[in-house]
Scaffold this active site. Structure first.
Site, PDB file in Angstrom:
ATOM      1  N   ASP A  27       4.605   0.754  -0.907  1.00 45.35           N
ATOM      2  CA  ASP A  27       5.356   1.703  -0.055  1.00 45.35           C
ATOM      3  C   ASP A  27       5.002   3.173  -0.252  1.00 45.35           C
ATOM      4  OD1 ASP A  27       6.529  -0.694   0.572  1.00 45.35           O
ATOM      5  OD2 ASP A  27       8.544  -0.150  -0.049  1.00 45.35           O
ATOM      6  N   LYS A 132       6.749  -5.244   5.161  1.00 45.59           N
ATOM      7  CA  LYS A 132       7.933  -5.945   4.638  1.00 45.59           C
ATOM      8  C   LYS A 132       9.212  -5.295   5.166  1.00 45.59           C
ATOM      9  CE  LYS A 132       7.960  -3.409   0.202  1.00 45.59           C
ATOM     10  NZ  LYS A 132       9.273  -2.757   0.271  1.00 45.59           N
ATOM     11  N   CYS A 165      12.092  -0.619  -4.696  1.00 43.98           N
ATOM     12  CA  CYS A 165      11.106  -1.604  -4.226  1.00 43.98           C
ATOM     13  C   CYS A 165      10.167  -2.086  -5.333  1.00 43.98           C
ATOM     14  CB  CYS A 165      10.329  -1.035  -3.046  1.00 43.98           C
ATOM     15  SG  CYS A 165      11.392  -0.870  -1.585  1.00 43.98           S
TER      16      CYS A 165
HETATM   17  C1  C5J Z   1      11.527   1.841  -1.616  1.00 47.50           C
HETATM   18  C2  C5J Z   1      13.652   2.642  -0.840  1.00 47.50           C
HETATM   19  N1  C5J Z   1      10.274   1.679  -1.214  1.00 47.50           N
HETATM   20  N2  C5J Z   1      13.901   3.325  -1.957  1.00 47.50           N
HETATM   21  N3  C5J Z   1      12.475   2.011  -0.643  1.00 47.50           N
HETATM   22  O1  C5J Z   1      11.818   1.877  -2.798  1.00 47.50           O
HETATM   23  O2  C5J Z   1      14.489   2.616   0.053  1.00 47.50           O
END
Ligand code: C5J
Length: 230
Positions: A27, A132, A165
């Site tokens: 991400d 995802k 995540c």
């Molecule tokens: C991730 C989030 N990628 N913090 N998303 O950690 O909402």
């Protein structure tokens, strides 16, 4: 027989072999990292995430040179948000929600500029990008099938955010039998305390979810693999 090099890690050394290992980059999207993006609109200090970019770029380059598979993930949703549970959409009281127009397009919507990965860490041609809808990279994705087909059993986990995540994916992977090493300076959180404790939790109790090492240790091991393979 495949060459293996031990990474000095906590709580124990982590054997690294190119054929059975993937570097997972979670991400590293503009919506989370860029000033003016979704992350910042939630009141977060994106500088905490941006500092991950230089060491992660170096780690990705070393993994590619060693022949280690590099996989990327992106959190996001279909334009009609049909894969975004109402509970996720309505959570909290942010100024902007998933699907709303933001500085970089509709927030966390696939195909929008902000949903994509920052330029510095752009996937190389042929590298898998997993889209995802959840926090974990295994939920509602093809990741497990891809890893199984490639014979990959060990993951180097990087990306953002440490306690969301990265943690969810590491826990999902651990339950599915993967050995995971989380690279401490290649994961980041808007909250330094969550980052520190998040790493502690992974390696506690004899490595309850996995291993932790910094990128210098992992890159040294990758370079040793590269040299012996040459
Ligand atoms: C991730 C989030 N990628 N913090 N998303 O950690 O909402």
């Amino acid at each position: 027989m495949s060459q293996s090099v031990d990474i000095p890690a906590e709580p124990t050394p982590f054997p690294l072999a190119a054929e059975t290992t993937a570097l997972v980059v979670i991400d590293m999207q503009r919506d989370f990292l860029l000033p003016g993006g979704f992350g910042e609109s939630l009141g977060n200090d994106v500088g905490q995430l941006l500092k991950v970019v230089p060491p992660l770029a170096a780690l990705i380059a070393a993994a590619r040179a060693a022949g280690v598979t590099v996989l990327h993930t992106r959190e996001g949703h279909r334009p009609d948000l049909s894969d975004c549970p109402p509970a996720k959409l309505s959570r909290g009281a942010p100024a902007k929600r998933i699907g709303d127009p933001g500085r970089y397009g509709r927030i966390l919507v696939r195909g929008e500029y902000g949903h994509d990965i920052v330029d510095e860490l752009a996937p190389a041609p042929g590298e898998v990008v997993i889209d995802k809808p959840g926090k974990g990279a295994f939920y509602a994705t093809e990741l497990q099938d891809i890893l199984a087909a490639a014979g990959i059993t060990r993951l180097l986990v990087t990306g953002v955010t440490t306690e969301v995540c990265v943690h969810t994916t590491t826990r999902e992977a651990n339950d599915r039998g993967y050995d995971c090493l989380v690279v401490s300076d290649c994961v980041g959180s808007y909250f330094p305390e969550f980052h520190r404790i998040g790493l502690e939790m992974i390696k506690a109790q004899g490595g309850i979810f996995g291993w932790v090492a910094d990128s210098a240790a992992v890159i040294t091991a990758l370079q040793a693999l590269t040299t012996t393979a040459a």
